[in-house]
Design a protein around this motif. Structure first.
Motif, mmCIF file in Angstrom:
data_model
loop_
_atom_site.group_PDB
_atom_site.id
_atom_site.type_symbol
_atom_site.label_atom_id
_atom_site.label_comp_id
_atom_site.label_asym_id
_atom_site.label_seq_id
_atom_site.Cartn_x
_atom_site.Cartn_y
_atom_site.Cartn_z
ATOM 1 N N ILE A 58 0.838 -1.210 0.000
ATOM 2 C CA ILE A 58 0.000 0.000 0.000
ATOM 3 C C ILE A 58 0.871 1.258 0.000
ATOM 4 N N GLU A 59 2.177 1.095 0.314
ATOM 5 C CA GLU A 59 3.113 2.226 0.255
ATOM 6 C C GLU A 59 3.930 2.160 -1.033
ATOM 7 N N LEU A 60 4.462 3.312 -1.409
ATOM 8 C CA LEU A 60 5.213 3.449 -2.660
ATOM 9 C C LEU A 60 6.726 3.504 -2.481
ATOM 10 N N ASP A 61 7.193 3.823 -1.280
ATOM 11 C CA ASP A 61 8.580 4.289 -1.152
ATOM 12 C C ASP A 61 9.676 3.248 -1.304
ATOM 13 N N ASP A 62 9.358 1.943 -1.249
ATOM 14 C CA ASP A 62 10.466 0.985 -1.378
ATOM 15 C C ASP A 62 10.629 0.409 -2.785
ATOM 16 N N VAL A 63 9.789 0.870 -3.739
ATOM 17 C CA VAL A 63 10.002 0.447 -5.135
ATOM 18 C C VAL A 63 9.918 1.610 -6.132
ATOM 19 N N GLU A 97 6.649 16.194 -0.260
ATOM 20 C CA GLU A 97 5.671 16.792 0.678
ATOM 21 C C GLU A 97 4.435 15.907 0.883
ATOM 22 N N ARG A 98 4.348 14.786 0.157
ATOM 23 C CA ARG A 98 3.116 13.997 0.191
ATOM 24 C C ARG A 98 3.151 12.827 1.179
ATOM 25 N N LYS A 99 4.167 12.768 2.019
ATOM 26 C CA LYS A 99 4.200 11.654 2.967
ATOM 27 C C LYS A 99 3.213 11.882 4.113
ATOM 28 N N ARG A 100 2.742 10.789 4.684
ATOM 29 C CA ARG A 100 1.832 10.866 5.843
ATOM 30 C C ARG A 100 2.670 11.050 7.111
ATOM 31 N N GLU A 101 1.975 11.161 8.238
ATOM 32 C CA GLU A 101 2.665 11.408 9.520
ATOM 33 C C GLU A 101 3.671 10.313 9.860
ATOM 34 N N ASP A 102 3.431 9.088 9.377
ATOM 35 C CA ASP A 102 4.364 7.983 9.668
ATOM 36 C C ASP A 102 5.597 8.001 8.767
ATOM 37 N N GLY A 103 5.683 9.019 7.887
ATOM 38 C CA GLY A 103 6.850 9.140 7.013
ATOM 39 C C GLY A 103 6.752 8.333 5.727
ATOM 40 N N ARG A 104 5.636 7.604 5.544
ATOM 41 C CA ARG A 104 5.472 6.766 4.353
ATOM 42 C C ARG A 104 4.590 7.451 3.297
ATOM 43 N N PHE A 105 4.739 6.998 2.063
ATOM 44 C CA PHE A 105 3.965 7.527 0.933
ATOM 45 C C PHE A 105 2.987 6.448 0.474
ATOM 46 N N TYR A 106 1.700 6.776 0.435
ATOM 47 C CA TYR A 106 0.674 5.770 0.159
ATOM 48 C C TYR A 106 0.084 5.903 -1.238
ATOM 49 N N VAL A 107 -0.074 4.765 -1.912
ATOM 50 C CA VAL A 107 -0.658 4.730 -3.260
ATOM 51 C C VAL A 107 -2.001 5.466 -3.282
ATOM 52 N N VAL A 108 -2.790 5.247 -2.234
ATOM 53 C CA VAL A 108 -4.157 5.781 -2.166
ATOM 54 C C VAL A 108 -4.215 7.315 -2.114
ATOM 55 N N ASP A 109 -3.081 7.962 -1.856
ATOM 56 C CA ASP A 109 -3.031 9.428 -1.795
ATOM 57 C C ASP A 109 -2.668 10.070 -3.137
ATOM 58 N N PHE A 110 -2.460 9.244 -4.163
ATOM 59 C CA PHE A 110 -2.021 9.746 -5.471
ATOM 60 C C PHE A 110 -3.001 9.326 -6.561
ATOM 61 N N THR A 111 -3.265 10.221 -7.510
ATOM 62 C CA THR A 111 -4.089 9.844 -8.657
ATOM 63 C C THR A 111 -3.266 8.970 -9.602
ATOM 64 N N PHE A 112 -3.971 8.303 -10.517
ATOM 65 C CA PHE A 112 -3.292 7.466 -11.507
ATOM 66 C C PHE A 112 -2.289 8.291 -12.314
ATOM 67 N N ASP A 113 -2.691 9.490 -12.714
ATOM 68 C CA ASP A 113 -1.787 10.354 -13.506
ATOM 69 C C ASP A 113 -0.525 10.713 -12.717
ATOM 70 N N GLU A 114 -0.689 10.974 -11.412
ATOM 71 C CA GLU A 114 0.496 11.286 -10.584
ATOM 72 C C GLU A 114 1.404 10.068 -10.455
ATOM 73 N N LEU A 115 0.789 8.909 -10.283
ATOM 74 C CA LEU A 115 1.576 7.676 -10.131
ATOM 75 C C LEU A 115 2.391 7.371 -11.387
ATOM 76 N N GLN A 116 1.859 7.791 -12.547
ATOM 77 C CA GLN A 116 2.568 7.576 -13.808
ATOM 78 C C GLN A 116 3.876 8.374 -13.890
ATOM 79 N N GLN A 117 4.000 9.397 -13.048
ATOM 80 C CA GLN A 117 5.214 10.231 -13.084
ATOM 81 C C GLN A 117 6.383 9.581 -12.338
ATOM 82 N N LEU A 118 6.085 8.545 -11.555
ATOM 83 C CA LEU A 118 7.134 7.912 -10.746
ATOM 84 C C LEU A 118 7.948 6.912 -11.561
#
Length: 301
Positions: A53-58, A67-88
Motif C-alpha cells: 500500500i506504500e510506494l517508497d520501497d520500489v 511533501e506527500r508523505k503521511r505522519e508515519d513518514g510513508r507515501f501511500y498509493v491511495v493518496d495519489f491519482t493514476f496520472d500522478e503515479l505515472q510520473q514515478l
C-alpha cells in the motif's frame, strides 16, 4: 501430463523490477500457467499493480513528491491519482532506511525506465499476447490490505471484481485465480459479492492452519508460506506437516509462496527445493520469482 502449475510471482521478478510491464512480458515468454498481480487502489480508484500500500520501497516518490508523505513518514498509493503515479520511476526493491537493494544480485537499483501500471493495462497485455501467440496464460490477482482500503473509503474487492468481469473473468472456468490474505474479505467476495471465480485463501500464521475446514466453505485453494509445509529433517529426509494432506482432504488446491533461487535457506539448490515440495510434499503449484527455472524443472519430470 504434468498438472502442477507455475505462477510467476510479481512477474519474472528475479530478473526485472517486480510488477513492471517488462517483468510481466518476460514472465509471459517463460510460459508459466499464471502471472500474478498484487493490487492497491489509487486516489481515483484505479487498481495499481504494486505489492504494498506504500510506494517508497520500489519508486522514487520521496524525490518526486517529498511533501506527500503521511505522519508515519510513508507515501501511500491511495493518496495519489493514476496520472500522478505515472510520473514515478519504479526500481528494484530497496530498504527505505539504508537505501540498499533487498536482493543484491538482481537487476541494479535505479537503472532502466520502469513505470507503474493499472490492472486493466496488464490484463490487456496478457490477453493481447494470448491472442497473438495462441497461448492461454492466466492471471492471479491479489487484493492487498482490504481493511486499509475500507478505512480510506474504498471497496477494492468490488472494484477489482467489476474490472475482471468486464475482461471476461467471471467463473472458475476462466483463467483467473483470485487471492487475499484477509479471510473475512475473501469470504465476502464469495458470499456478499457473489463471485464465482476460483478463490485462494492466503495464509502466513501457524494458527490459520487450524481454520482449513472454514476456508473450504468459500475458497478453492490455499496459499501458505512454503515453510508451513516443512516440518523437520530425519536422516537427511524432509518430514512434512499435515497441511497439504489436510487441504487435499477438503478439496483445496495448495499453492505455496515464494520459491526464490537466490534465497534458498533450508535447501542446497533450487532443484532440491522444487523436488521436495512438488513431489515429496505433493503441492499443486507454486509462486516463483524465477518462472523459467520452475517451468524447465517440471517439464523434465
Amino acid at each position: 501430463m504434468n498438472t502442477k502449475i507455475v505462477i510467476a510471482h510479481r512477474g519474472a521478478s528475479g530478473y526485472l523490477p517486480e510488477h513492471t510491464m517488462e517483468a510481466k512480458a518476460m514472465a509471459y515468454a517463460m510460459n508459466p500457467d499464471y502471472i500474478e498481480q498484487d493490487l492497491v487502489l489509487s486516489k481515483d480508484d484505479v487498481p495499481i499493480v504494486i505489492h504494498d500500500i506504500e510506494l517508497d520501497d520500489v519508486t522514487d516518490v520521496a524525490q518526486k513528491f517529498p511533501e506527500r508523505k503521511r505522519e508515519d513518514g510513508r507515501f501511500y498509493v491511495v493518496d495519489f491519482t493514476f496520472d500522478e503515479l505515472q510520473q514515478l520511476n519504479v526500481t528494484e526493491r530497496f530498504n527505505t532506511k539504508t537505501g540498499e537493494q533487498v536482493y543484491p544480485n538482481r537487476f541494479p537499483k535505479g537503472k532502466g525506465n520502469f513505470k507503474l501500471h493499472s490492472l486493466q493495462q496488464e490484463i490487456e497485455l496478457i490477453q493481447g499476447l494470448n491472442a497473438s501467440t495462441g497461448k492461454n496464460i492466466g492471471i492471479y490477482p491479489e487484493i492487498k490490505n482490504p481493511r486499509f482500503h475500507h478505512e480510506n473509503g474504498k471497496d477494492i474487492a468490488k472494484i477489482t471484481l467489476d474490472i475482471l468481469s468486464e475482461y471476461g473473468y467471471k467463473t472458475k472456468k476462466d483463467k483467473c485465480m483470485f487471492q487475499c490474505f484477509d479471510a473475512k474479505e475473501l469470504e465476502r467476495v464469495r458470499t456478499e459479492l457473489q463471485s464465482d471465480l476460483f478463490l485462494v485463501q492466503l495464509i502466513e500464521f501457524p494458527e490459520e492452519t487450524k481454520q482449513l475446514s472454514h476456508f473450504a466453505t468459500y475458497a478453492d485453494g490455499l496459499g501458505p508460506w512454503y515453510k508451513q509445509i516443512l516440518d523437520k529433517k530425519v536422516d537427511g529426509k524432509w518430514q512434512f506437516t499435515t497441511l497439504v494432506e489436510d487441504a487435499h482432504k477438503l478439496k483445496l488446491q495448495i499453492h505455496p509462496y515464494t520459491f526464490r533461487a537466490d534465497q534458498l535457506e533450508e535447501f542446497s539448490s533450487f532443484e532440491e527445493m522444487m523436488q521436495v515440495l512438488f513431489f515429496e510434499a505433493n503441492i499443486d503449484g507454486a509462486f516463483t520469482d524465477f518462472p523459467d527455472k520452475m517451468v524447465q524443472f517440471l517439464a523434465k519430470q
